[in-house]
Design a protein around this motif. Structure first.
Motif, PDB file in Angstrom:
ATOM      1  N   ILE A 166       0.837  -1.203   0.000  1.00  0.00           N
ATOM      2  CA  ILE A 166       0.000   0.000   0.000  1.00  0.00           C
ATOM      3  C   ILE A 166       0.872   1.253   0.000  1.00  0.00           C
ATOM      4  N   MET A 167       1.904   1.270   0.827  1.00  0.00           N
ATOM      5  CA  MET A 167       2.793   2.445   0.894  1.00  0.00           C
ATOM      6  C   MET A 167       3.492   2.680  -0.447  1.00  0.00           C
ATOM      7  N   ALA A 168       4.018   1.604  -1.041  1.00  0.00           N
ATOM      8  CA  ALA A 168       4.779   1.747  -2.289  1.00  0.00           C
ATOM      9  C   ALA A 168       3.855   1.964  -3.483  1.00  0.00           C
ATOM     10  N   GLY A 169       2.911   1.047  -3.677  1.00  0.00           N
ATOM     11  CA  GLY A 169       2.109   1.069  -4.892  1.00  0.00           C
ATOM     12  C   GLY A 169       0.826   1.854  -4.803  1.00  0.00           C
ATOM     13  N   GLY A 170       0.320   2.059  -3.604  1.00  0.00           N
ATOM     14  CA  GLY A 170      -0.936   2.783  -3.451  1.00  0.00           C
ATOM     15  C   GLY A 170      -0.770   4.242  -3.110  1.00  0.00           C
ATOM     16  N   ILE A 171       0.367   4.585  -2.505  1.00  0.00           N
ATOM     17  CA  ILE A 171       0.585   5.981  -2.111  1.00  0.00           C
ATOM     18  C   ILE A 171       1.705   6.605  -2.939  1.00  0.00           C
TER      19      ILE A 171
END
Length: 197
Positions: free
Chosen positions: A79-84
């Motif tokens: 989530i941190m890498a690909g979503g944000i």
């Protein structure tokens, strides 16, 4: 499996349309807000789809395995890498780069995914794939080149390459939870990443 091939082709077509569509929206929406709205839409849409499918197919289909507690650190990293990070970098880069050049540069996500899998996650290295990746990088750079290099010309493509690296990390982290329900993964990614952005 023809059904899987058709779904993959539809997915690729929708992904291809998303960059020019996002470029059109960037004229009136801030890049980070647009990234957040796109992920909120994905989370809400897939969440509704998941519930409709569950209600309409109850008893007829084997359900996917739900995420477990030990999956959460991998999913949080994804989530941190690909979503944000990824969407914010893409939208910021897209605001400085033409949609066609950005679409070509986005092919580097596959390269980033493979390189991270080989060197960070210690997957097997295949020389034929490495040669193919080198040609992919060269082709994307040549086709997306738009004149003499300057910092202002390069900032957009650099941000897009950064998005590809973030999504490459996302792909490798998501692979760690790939046995769980894919719709649940997308729903959680969208509902967390969208509001944060």
């Amino acid at each position: 499996n023809h059904h899987a091939v058709v779904l993959a082709l539809i997915s690729a077509a929708l992904f291809g349309v998303s960059t020019p569509a996002a470029k059109l929206l960037l004229g009136s929406i801030d890049p980070i807000v647009l990234a957040g709205l796109l992920y909120c839409g994905a989370g809400i849409g897939v969440g509704l789809l998941r519930r409709v499918l569950r209600a309409s197919m109850s008893g007829n289909v084997v359900t996917e395995a739900p995420l477990q507690r030990h999956d959460m650190p991998w999913l949080a990293g994804a989530i941190m890498a690909g979503g944000i990070a990824g969407p914010v970098l893409l939208m910021a880069g897209l605001s400085r780069t033409g949609a066609s050049a950005a679409s070509l540069l986005l092919t580097l996500e596959g390269v980033a995914t493979a390189l991270l899998a080989w060197f960070v996650f210690r997957e097997n290295f295949d020389r034929r794939i490495a040669i193919g990746m080198a040609f992919l990088v060269a082709g994307a750079l040549v086709l997306s080149w738009s004149g003499a290099p300057s910092l202002s010309n390069l900032m957009g493509p650099i941000l897009i390459v950064g998005a590809c690296i973030a999504w490459g990390l996302d792909n490798n982290l998501t692979r760690k939870v790939s046995l769980a329900d894919p719709l649940q993964i997308v729903e959680i990614k969208g509902l967390f990443a969208g509001p944060i952005n």
